[in-house]
Write a protein that holds these residues in place. Structure first.
Motif, PDB file in Angstrom:
ATOM      1  N   ARG A 376       0.815  -1.206   0.000  1.00  0.00           N
ATOM      2  CA  ARG A 376       0.000   0.000   0.000  1.00  0.00           C
ATOM      3  C   ARG A 376       0.856   1.267   0.000  1.00  0.00           C
ATOM      4  NH1 ARG A 376      -5.721  -0.254   3.037  1.00  0.00           N
ATOM      5  NH2 ARG A 376      -6.601  -2.019   1.897  1.00  0.00           N
ATOM      6  N   GLY A 377       1.876   1.224  -0.817  1.00  0.00           N
ATOM      7  CA  GLY A 377       2.712   2.407  -0.972  1.00  0.00           C
ATOM      8  C   GLY A 377       3.809   2.458   0.063  1.00  0.00           C
ATOM      9  N   ASP A 378       3.582   3.167   1.160  1.00  0.00           N
ATOM     10  CA  ASP A 378       4.624   3.292   2.179  1.00  0.00           C
ATOM     11  C   ASP A 378       4.505   2.249   3.287  1.00  0.00           C
ATOM     12  OD1 ASP A 378       2.297   4.318   3.182  1.00  0.00           O
ATOM     13  OD2 ASP A 378       3.219   6.049   4.154  1.00  0.00           O
ATOM     14  N   TYR A 379       3.538   1.337   3.145  1.00  0.00           N
ATOM     15  CA  TYR A 379       3.433   0.267   4.139  1.00  0.00           C
ATOM     16  C   TYR A 379       2.815  -0.983   3.506  1.00  0.00           C
ATOM     17  CZ  TYR A 379      -1.646   1.014   4.550  1.00  0.00           C
ATOM     18  OH  TYR A 379      -2.992   1.100   4.295  1.00  0.00           O
ATOM     19  N   PHE A 380       2.998  -2.107   4.180  1.00  0.00           N
ATOM     20  CA  PHE A 380       2.353  -3.359   3.781  1.00  0.00           C
ATOM     21  C   PHE A 380       1.183  -3.638   4.721  1.00  0.00           C
ATOM     22  CE2 PHE A 380       6.725  -4.042   2.246  1.00  0.00           C
ATOM     23  CZ  PHE A 380       6.465  -4.403   0.933  1.00  0.00           C
ATOM     24  N   LEU A 381       0.081  -4.111   4.154  1.00  0.00           N
ATOM     25  CA  LEU A 381      -1.050  -4.581   4.932  1.00  0.00           C
ATOM     26  C   LEU A 381      -1.022  -6.102   4.913  1.00  0.00           C
ATOM     27  CD1 LEU A 381      -3.745  -4.280   6.448  1.00  0.00           C
ATOM     28  CD2 LEU A 381      -4.884  -4.166   4.215  1.00  0.00           C
ATOM     29  N   ILE A 382      -0.887  -6.703   6.103  1.00  0.00           N
ATOM     30  CA  ILE A 382      -0.778  -8.158   6.226  1.00  0.00           C
ATOM     31  C   ILE A 382      -1.868  -8.650   7.156  1.00  0.00           C
ATOM     32  CG2 ILE A 382       0.729 -10.088   6.911  1.00  0.00           C
ATOM     33  CD1 ILE A 382       3.096  -8.049   6.540  1.00  0.00           C
ATOM     34  N   GLY A 383      -2.595  -9.663   6.747  1.00  0.00           N
ATOM     35  CA  GLY A 383      -3.654 -10.211   7.586  1.00  0.00           C
ATOM     36  C   GLY A 383      -3.673 -11.722   7.568  1.00  0.00           C
ATOM     37  N   GLY A 384      -4.332 -12.310   8.561  1.00  0.00           N
ATOM     38  CA  GLY A 384      -4.433 -13.760   8.610  1.00  0.00           C
ATOM     39  C   GLY A 384      -4.938 -14.249   9.952  1.00  0.00           C
ATOM     40  N   LEU A 385      -4.697 -15.521  10.201  1.00  0.00           N
ATOM     41  CA  LEU A 385      -5.102 -16.154  11.456  1.00  0.00           C
ATOM     42  C   LEU A 385      -3.874 -16.482  12.280  1.00  0.00           C
ATOM     43  CD1 LEU A 385      -7.910 -18.704  10.469  1.00  0.00           C
ATOM     44  CD2 LEU A 385      -8.175 -16.633  11.854  1.00  0.00           C
ATOM     45  N   LEU A 386      -3.896 -16.078  13.543  1.00  0.00           N
ATOM     46  CA  LEU A 386      -2.823 -16.422  14.470  1.00  0.00           C
ATOM     47  C   LEU A 386      -3.301 -17.611  15.299  1.00  0.00           C
ATOM     48  CD1 LEU A 386      -0.007 -15.450  15.279  1.00  0.00           C
ATOM     49  CD2 LEU A 386      -1.087 -14.135  17.121  1.00  0.00           C
ATOM     50  N   LYS A 387      -2.645 -18.748  15.120  1.00  0.00           N
ATOM     51  CA  LYS A 387      -3.108 -19.990  15.743  1.00  0.00           C
ATOM     52  C   LYS A 387      -2.166 -20.417  16.863  1.00  0.00           C
ATOM     53  CE  LYS A 387      -5.164 -21.728  11.429  1.00  0.00           C
ATOM     54  NZ  LYS A 387      -5.167 -22.841  10.451  1.00  0.00           N
ATOM     55  N   LEU A 400      -0.003  -3.536  10.088  1.00  0.00           N
ATOM     56  CA  LEU A 400       0.395  -2.459   9.188  1.00  0.00           C
ATOM     57  C   LEU A 400       1.899  -2.289   9.370  1.00  0.00           C
ATOM     58  CD1 LEU A 400      -2.419   0.149  10.015  1.00  0.00           C
ATOM     59  CD2 LEU A 400      -2.486  -1.768   8.414  1.00  0.00           C
ATOM     60  N   HIS A 401       2.669  -2.617   8.330  1.00  0.00           N
ATOM     61  CA  HIS A 401       4.131  -2.642   8.473  1.00  0.00           C
ATOM     62  C   HIS A 401       4.745  -1.591   7.555  1.00  0.00           C
ATOM     63  CE1 HIS A 401       8.258  -4.049   8.748  1.00  0.00           C
ATOM     64  NE2 HIS A 401       7.889  -4.837   9.746  1.00  0.00           N
ATOM     65  N   PRO A 402       5.342  -0.541   8.135  1.00  0.00           N
ATOM     66  CA  PRO A 402       5.926   0.514   7.293  1.00  0.00           C
ATOM     67  C   PRO A 402       7.168   0.005   6.558  1.00  0.00           C
ATOM     68  CG  PRO A 402       6.536   0.859   9.573  1.00  0.00           C
ATOM     69  CD  PRO A 402       5.581  -0.290   9.574  1.00  0.00           C
ATOM     70  N   LYS A 403       7.385   0.516   5.387  1.00  0.00           N
ATOM     71  CA  LYS A 403       8.569   0.093   4.626  1.00  0.00           C
ATOM     72  C   LYS A 403       9.845   0.642   5.253  1.00  0.00           C
ATOM     73  CE  LYS A 403       6.195  -0.751   0.263  1.00  0.00           C
ATOM     74  NZ  LYS A 403       6.025  -0.397  -1.163  1.00  0.00           N
ATOM     75  N   ILE A 404       9.736   1.780   5.921  1.00  0.00           N
ATOM     76  CA  ILE A 404      10.863   2.289   6.709  1.00  0.00           C
ATOM     77  C   ILE A 404      10.489   2.063   8.174  1.00  0.00           C
ATOM     78  CG2 ILE A 404      12.288   4.280   7.277  1.00  0.00           C
ATOM     79  CD1 ILE A 404      11.587   5.443   4.547  1.00  0.00           C
ATOM     80  N   LEU A 434       1.343   6.578  13.767  1.00  0.00           N
ATOM     81  CA  LEU A 434       2.331   5.582  14.208  1.00  0.00           C
ATOM     82  C   LEU A 434       3.136   5.065  13.021  1.00  0.00           C
ATOM     83  CD1 LEU A 434       0.122   3.680  16.808  1.00  0.00           C
ATOM     84  CD2 LEU A 434       2.231   4.924  17.327  1.00  0.00           C
ATOM     85  N   LEU A 435       2.467   4.826  11.901  1.00  0.00           N
ATOM     86  CA  LEU A 435       3.177   4.375  10.702  1.00  0.00           C
ATOM     87  C   LEU A 435       4.221   5.401  10.274  1.00  0.00           C
ATOM     88  CD1 LEU A 435       0.302   2.821   8.544  1.00  0.00           C
ATOM     89  CD2 LEU A 435       2.300   1.604   9.439  1.00  0.00           C
ATOM     90  N   LYS A 436       3.845   6.656  10.245  1.00  0.00           N
ATOM     91  CA  LYS A 436       4.770   7.705   9.827  1.00  0.00           C
ATOM     92  C   LYS A 436       5.961   7.810  10.768  1.00  0.00           C
ATOM     93  CE  LYS A 436       1.689  10.694   7.167  1.00  0.00           C
ATOM     94  NZ  LYS A 436       1.081  12.060   7.042  1.00  0.00           N
ATOM     95  N   ALA A 437       5.733   7.471  12.048  1.00  0.00           N
ATOM     96  CA  ALA A 437       6.832   7.494  13.018  1.00  0.00           C
ATOM     97  C   ALA A 437       7.701   6.243  12.932  1.00  0.00           C
ATOM     98  CB  ALA A 437       6.271   7.642  14.424  1.00  0.00           C
TER      99      ALA A 437
END
Length: 625
Positions: A376-387, A400-404, A434-437
């Protein structure tokens, strides 16, 4: 407990030389308890089938065993269970037949037994009854003729429950004979045999095992103990063998009789006591008849000794005294220095550990099944099931994982679940901050949040077991509450983040009203995993939860300084708290830990707390760098 009496009869040998064994006899759920008389016709039938020997003495199997043990040279105290015989301060109907929550007992200031207020302080009839057993043992040991090294306990049915529990928790017991109770089947059907938290992931066989390697004998009958020979006893035998005492455990298996403590069972108990209390009597040991006493002869109350006050007012006063006494002891534990802090952590932390029931799980039992990954541009959106395979849980999560990335993670907990991270299809403004930081931001649907709710409606009341009686112990004596389960979900998430292959430098937790208490409990159970915690409590207190089936209900939650105790266990970690004017226990403990500056009691308004909390998290991260 002032004004609360244990009642019973003391049986003594006619001749006593030196020190003699002492034996406690809790009676169980026989009609009228200590006053039990099965009647002429019933005893004749018992004699016909070989269950009893004497028409007179056999009418009271309870008196019979006390008389015989005294004849064998023991001092015996036969004491009342709550609500039976002379113990009427709390009624039989309340203690053993409670079925419906009482509005008049659900009061934040003057509560009664079985209420959410009592349960949140771990006040239960089983606790009172067990306390009576301990005090009965205190009394027995106060007698100068009793040998403190030769103490036995034996009872059947509900008396078997008390025998088993007392033997498990009190090291002074040397020989234990719980009859027709220990099994892998029914664990105790009465409210007096159940308490919240008691049998979660465990049961009576393991309680009996706590007595090992000391001498333990049990009986089985044609009841819920009928399969004990193949289910439960082999495991106990294996344990005793492992501990080098295979002959110290026995099962007397008489499944041709119905539920009982009859002469056949008693005769085997006498042999067990004779051998392990070192009475030195020739065997076999058989009962002789005796002069059975009537209820009028057995009662402890008379004109000179009238019954003490009881009833609902007494019940409430008793619980108030109990609560005040516990608070006094806990307040005295609040530390003034680091040495005293360790004791607070041992007592309060140990209690919370039991109440939550789980700690930070091993990363090996956690698996992430990703179902979504978008750039998603400056971040990755990752989803799923935590088992969590060991706990058999699976939670929908988002990252939401920022690229920087600054190497740090903020876990954001909210009553709406992971959806708090978004406003429409874009990150919510504070998540964007938070992402921008440079923070990775994580969200999770805890149990009965988000995707767990097909209709989208928040959970109003928790599920309960198929038992019409409204005692919390029937559900939460065997199952975790929704609150505790949600804490477990957070612990799984924290472990996953901490041990992730990206190796985050720090984990921060952000939580608002309805989740602050969950966050605080998870932090208390996760050692130093959480670097900083920022919450708005909304003024929440477990003591104010007014429904045993509320999602916020947690047995014991109010007892150990309520939510303050949870925050206190996070010391000396960085903590920011809004929604509170003062938290004296937390402040004192941070001071004792030499970390008062790491605790912030924010004066943020309800509509600005979130931005202030995120400012603080960003500042703390920069200070740490």
């Amino acid at each position: 407990m002032p004004g609360f009496f244990v009642t019973g009869n003391l049986y003594r040998p006619k001749k006593i030389t030196g020190k003699v064994p002492g034996i406690l006899c809790p009676h169980g759920h026989w009609p009228n308890g200590r006053f039990y008389d099965m009647g002429e016709q019933a005893v004749k039938q018992a004699i016909i089938i070989g269950a009893e020997r004497f028409e007179n003495g056999g009418r009271s199997p309870l008196q019979a065993r006390c008389v015989q043990l005294a004849r064998m040279g023991c001092i015996v105290f036969h004491y009342d269970m709550l609500g039976y015989a002379d113990s009427r301060q709390l009624s039989f109907e309340l203690v053993h037949r409670f079925a419906k929550q009482r509005p008049e007992a659900n009061d934040p200031q003057q509560w009664g037994l079985f209420s959410p207020q009592a349960e949140s302080r771990l006040q239960s009839v089983m606790g009172l009854q067990t306390y009576n057993s301990i005090r009965s043992l205190d009394f027995l040991l106060s007698l100068p003729e009793v040998d403190p090294q030769r103490i036995g306990v034996t009872g059947a049915s509900g008396g078997g429950t008390q025998t088993m529990i007392l033997s498990a928790i009190d090291d002074r017991v040397a020989v234990s004979v719980p009859c027709v109770m220990v099994s892998t089947a029914m664990q105790g059907g009465c409210t007096c045999e159940n308490a919240c938290l008691l049998r979660i992931d465990t049961g009576n066989v393991e309680f009996a095992a706590l007595f090992a390697p000391k001498p333990l004998a049990m009986t089985a009958a044609d009841d819920w103990t009928r399969e004990m020979r193949t289910k439960g006893f082999p495991e106990l035998k294996a344990l005793y063998t492992l501990l080098g005492a295979p002959d110290n455990v026995a099962l007397f298996d008489f499944t041709h009789f119905k539920h009982n403590y009859n002469h056949v069972s008693r005769a085997h108990m006498y042999l067990w006591m004779n051998r392990h209390l070192k009475l030195g009597l020739p065997e076999p040991i058989l009962e002789r008849d005796y002069n059975r006493l009537t209820a009028r002869e057995l009662t402890v109350w008379d004109e000179k000794h009238p019954p003490p006050p009881g009833g609902f007012d007494f019940e409430r006063q008793l619980l108030q005294w109990w609560d005040a006494d516990a608070r006094k002891q806990l307040d005295e534990l609040v530390p003034m220095n680091r040495r005293e802090l360790n004791e607070y952590r041992r007592v309060v932390g140990g209690a919370i550990d039991i109440m939550v029931g789980r700690r930070l799980p091993d990363a090996k039992q956690i698996e992430f099944e990703d179902t979504l990954k978008e750039d998603r541009g400056d971040y990755f959106l990752i989803g799923g099931l935590l088992k969590n395979a060991a706990w058999r849980t699976a939670n929908p999560v988002l990252f939401l994982h920022p690229k920087i990335w600054n190497g740090q993670v903020v876990l954001w907990l909210d009553q709406s679940g992971k959806q708090v991270l978004f406003a429409g299809d874009q990150p919510a403004p504070q998540a964007r901050r938070l992402l921008k930081a440079g923070f990775a931001v994580a969200g999770i649907d805890l149990l009965y949040q988000g995707e767990f709710l097909p209709d989208g409606k928040p959970l109003a009341r928790t599920r309960k077991v198929d038992n019409p009686r409204e005692a919390a112990a029937y559900t939460f004596g065997y199952n975790h509450t929704v609150f505790a389960s949600r804490v477990h979900d957070v612990l799984t998430m924290l472990s996953f983040c901490r041990h992730h292959e990206f190796e985050p430098e720090a984990i921060h937790v952000l939580a608002g009203p309805k989740t602050a208490e969950i966050a605080a409990a998870a932090r208390a159970q996760s050692a130093d995993t959480v670097r900083s915690l920022a919450v708005h409590t909304g003024g929440f207190r477990f003591a104010n939860v007014a429904d045993i089936f509320s999602p916020d209900f947690w047995p014991g939650g109010a007892k150990y300084h309520d939510i303050e105790g949870l925050f206190a266990l996070g010391a000396p970690g960085d903590t920011w708290i809004a929604g509170e004017r003062s938290l004296p226990v937390v402040e004192a403990i941070y001071k004792a830990a030499g970390a008062r500056r790491r605790l912030v009691l924010a004066r943020s308004a309800d509509d600005s707390w979130l931005g202030d909390a995120i400012d603080w998290i960003i500042d703390r991260a920069e200070i740490a760098d």
